[in-house]
Motif scaffolding. Structure first.
Motif, PDB file in Angstrom:
ATOM      1  N   UNK A 171      42.739  39.681  18.867  1.00 38.06           N
ATOM      2  CA  UNK A 171      43.047  38.895  20.094  1.00 38.06           C
ATOM      3  C   UNK A 171      42.191  39.806  21.203  1.00 38.06           C
ATOM      4  N   UNK A 172      42.033  41.137  21.032  1.00 37.17           N
ATOM      5  CA  UNK A 172      41.408  41.951  21.997  1.00 37.17           C
ATOM      6  C   UNK A 172      39.800  41.683  21.898  1.00 37.17           C
ATOM      7  N   UNK A 173      39.392  41.486  21.058  1.00 36.10           N
ATOM      8  CA  UNK A 173      38.043  41.005  20.741  1.00 36.10           C
ATOM      9  C   UNK A 173      37.595  39.783  21.138  1.00 36.10           C
ATOM     10  N   UNK A 174      38.475  38.791  20.900  1.00 38.22           N
ATOM     11  CA  UNK A 174      38.571  37.603  21.218  1.00 38.22           C
ATOM     12  C   UNK A 174      38.659  37.275  22.715  1.00 38.22           C
ATOM     13  N   UNK A 175      39.671  37.967  23.538  1.00 39.06           N
ATOM     14  CA  UNK A 175      39.880  38.015  24.670  1.00 39.06           C
ATOM     15  C   UNK A 175      38.514  38.467  25.498  1.00 39.06           C
ATOM     16  N   UNK A 176      38.022  39.410  24.866  1.00 36.20           N
ATOM     17  CA  UNK A 176      36.685  40.032  25.542  1.00 36.20           C
ATOM     18  C   UNK A 176      35.703  38.924  25.659  1.00 36.20           C
ATOM     19  N   UNK A 177      35.430  38.197  24.675  1.00 37.58           N
ATOM     20  CA  UNK A 177      34.267  37.164  24.615  1.00 37.58           C
ATOM     21  C   UNK A 177      34.837  35.947  25.477  1.00 37.58           C
ATOM     22  N   UNK A 179      36.498  36.412  28.308  1.00 36.41           N
ATOM     23  CA  UNK A 179      36.204  36.962  29.677  1.00 36.41           C
ATOM     24  C   UNK A 179      34.823  37.022  29.936  1.00 36.41           C
ATOM     25  N   UNK A 180      33.956  37.341  28.777  1.00 39.39           N
ATOM     26  CA  UNK A 180      32.684  37.527  29.096  1.00 39.39           C
ATOM     27  C   UNK A 180      32.209  35.895  29.445  1.00 39.39           C
ATOM     28  N   UNK A 181      32.620  34.889  28.779  1.00 35.06           N
ATOM     29  CA  UNK A 181      32.074  33.411  28.890  1.00 35.06           C
ATOM     30  C   UNK A 181      32.542  33.021  30.212  1.00 35.06           C
ATOM     31  N   UNK A 182      33.638  33.170  30.802  1.00 37.70           N
ATOM     32  CA  UNK A 182      33.988  32.897  31.910  1.00 37.70           C
ATOM     33  C   UNK A 182      33.223  33.531  33.168  1.00 37.70           C
ATOM     34  N   UNK A 183      33.027  34.708  32.925  1.00 37.79           N
ATOM     35  CA  UNK A 183      31.958  35.466  34.009  1.00 37.79           C
ATOM     36  C   UNK A 183      30.636  34.916  34.230  1.00 37.79           C
ATOM     37  N   UNK A 184      30.117  34.514  32.771  1.00 36.52           N
ATOM     38  CA  UNK A 184      28.866  34.112  32.930  1.00 36.52           C
ATOM     39  C   UNK A 184      28.947  32.669  33.246  1.00 36.52           C
ATOM     40  N   UNK A 185      29.820  32.052  32.923  1.00 37.69           N
ATOM     41  CA  UNK A 185      29.863  30.332  33.537  1.00 37.69           C
ATOM     42  C   UNK A 185      29.928  30.399  34.919  1.00 37.69           C
ATOM     43  N   UNK A 186      30.841  31.499  35.757  1.00 43.05           N
ATOM     44  CA  UNK A 186      31.160  31.583  37.069  1.00 43.05           C
ATOM     45  C   UNK A 186      29.805  31.806  37.797  1.00 43.05           C
ATOM     46  N   UNK A 187      28.856  32.768  37.170  1.00 43.26           N
ATOM     47  CA  UNK A 187      27.744  33.148  37.819  1.00 43.26           C
ATOM     48  C   UNK A 187      26.461  32.039  37.359  1.00 43.26           C
ATOM     49  N   UNK A 188      26.860  31.105  36.575  1.00 38.63           N
ATOM     50  CA  UNK A 188      25.592  29.946  36.271  1.00 38.63           C
ATOM     51  C   UNK A 188      24.658  30.798  35.677  1.00 38.63           C
ATOM     52  N   UNK A 248      46.948  31.763  26.310  1.00 41.80           N
ATOM     53  CA  UNK A 248      47.114  31.671  25.000  1.00 41.80           C
ATOM     54  C   UNK A 248      47.099  30.092  24.507  1.00 41.80           C
ATOM     55  N   UNK A 249      46.153  29.624  23.685  1.00 35.46           N
ATOM     56  CA  UNK A 249      46.158  28.318  23.363  1.00 35.46           C
ATOM     57  C   UNK A 249      46.291  28.364  21.866  1.00 35.46           C
ATOM     58  N   UNK A 250      47.753  27.917  21.432  1.00 28.18           N
ATOM     59  CA  UNK A 250      48.065  28.026  20.020  1.00 28.18           C
ATOM     60  C   UNK A 250      47.791  29.481  19.316  1.00 28.18           C
ATOM     61  N   UNK A 251      48.291  30.515  20.245  1.00 27.96           N
ATOM     62  CA  UNK A 251      48.304  31.587  19.878  1.00 27.96           C
ATOM     63  C   UNK A 251      47.029  32.720  20.092  1.00 27.96           C
ATOM     64  N   UNK A 252      45.845  31.781  20.396  1.00 24.07           N
ATOM     65  CA  UNK A 252      44.567  32.257  20.556  1.00 24.07           C
ATOM     66  C   UNK A 252      43.993  32.355  22.018  1.00 24.07           C
ATOM     67  N   UNK A 253      43.377  33.429  22.572  1.00 27.54           N
ATOM     68  CA  UNK A 253      42.890  33.605  23.891  1.00 27.54           C
ATOM     69  C   UNK A 253      42.021  32.530  24.287  1.00 27.54           C
TER      70      UNK A 253
END
Length: 299
Positions: A171-177, A179-188, A248-253
């Motif tokens: 979950x830690x590694x998954x959450x980091x991905x 977070x990075x996805x959300x950050x990149x999408x926010x910046x376009x 968490x969606x079905x236990x996954x970040x």
């Protein structure tokens, strides 16, 4: 203690387990809740003094109810507008003990793959491979022989191929991905998204014909990256109180879209391979989010 009270206590002690069985068999939170209600009515009407194993008895009741419903559900899903995805189980953060329970949840990807199976194959596979129920017991629920039931489960595994494997999520590694996805999408940031996506990434979305969503899956890193940037620019507006938050969606970040009051109107969860996103499952059909409670909105 009255017989009625005893019946309630026994049923409630098994409610989470029975709900897990129903959800995995049907892929729908609302349908699973309906099954539990019907199972309770049958349990209440049963002479419980003659029931030696309440868990086995109620598992059979829930299984038969779900099996009866799977046939009609399959027809409805074949006529569904666009791609049908399961109803997500959404929660905010959880304690270590709760995370251990959430780890037993079934992923959106696996639920989607289960749709490839016949009702009998799905029932045999879920009960045996997920809940470790013996074929003798499953056979009674399906009115088949143990050998025939074993063959159903074996055929289900072959049809599902790698999709049938349950893996432990870091979950830690998954959450980091996420977070990075959300950050990149926010910046376009197209290139930032491309770096997170597998070259053969597939974007699945379910609007049910109620909310605008892709009718068919979108494949390819460039198409998906540009789609994400466009969706963020069009639908996420912080100045209007619309944003997204980690859940968490079905236990996954994953991420949830929400309004200023915390009402969720969309979720996305990812499947990862070697640290890259291989699949995204997006649910924006409001009928599949009615069971989702409001999330906490931070300023």
């Amino acid at each position: 203690m009255t017989d009625e009270t005893s019946g309630v206590d026994e049923f409630e002690a098994l409610r989470r387990y029975l709900g897990s069985v129903a959800y995995r068999l049907l892929g729908s939170v609302s349908d699973a809740e309906d099954i539990l209600q019907e199972a309770w009515l049958r349990w209440r009407a049963t002479d419980r003094s003659r029931v030696e194993e309440p868990r086995a008895f109620l598992t059979t009741v829930v299984t038969r109810l779900c099996y009866d419903q799977l046939g009609s559900a399959r027809h409805r899903r074949e006529a569904y507008y666009g791609e049908w995805l399961p109803e997500p189980v959404v929660s905010e953060d959880a304690s270590p003990a709760q995370l251990a329970e959430l780890g037993e949840e079934v992923s959106m990807a696996l639920l989607t793959v289960l749709e490839q199976l016949t009702p009998a194959e799905r029932t045999a596979f879920v009960l045996h491979d997920v809940f470790a129920i013996g074929f003798d017991e499953i056979a009674g629920s399906l009115d088949r022989t143990p050998d025939a039931t074993r063959q159903l489960a074996s055929r289900a595994r072959r049809r599902m191929k790698n999709g049938g494997r349950r893996t432990t999520v870091d979950r830690t590694a998954h959450r980091e991905v996420v977070s990075a996805f959300a950050s990149a999408a926010t910046r376009g940031d197209i290139q930032g998204l491309v770096a997170l996506l597998d070259p053969e990434v597939v974007w699945h979305s379910d609007g049910g014909g109620i909310v605008s969503a892709g009718v068919r899956p979108i494949s390819g890193v460039d198409k998906v990256a540009r789609l994400v940037v466009g969706l963020y620019a069009k639908f996420i507006a912080p100045e209007a109180g619309v944003g997204w938050a980690p859940v968490l969606i079905n236990g996954v970040p994953g991420m949830a879209w929400h309004d200023a009051e915390g009402t969720v109107f969309g979720v996305v969860v990812f499947e990862l391979t070697d640290g890259r996103i291989t699949e995204a499952h997006v649910v924006v059909n409001p009928e599949k989010l009615t069971h989702v409670t409001r999330i906490t909105v931070t300023s």
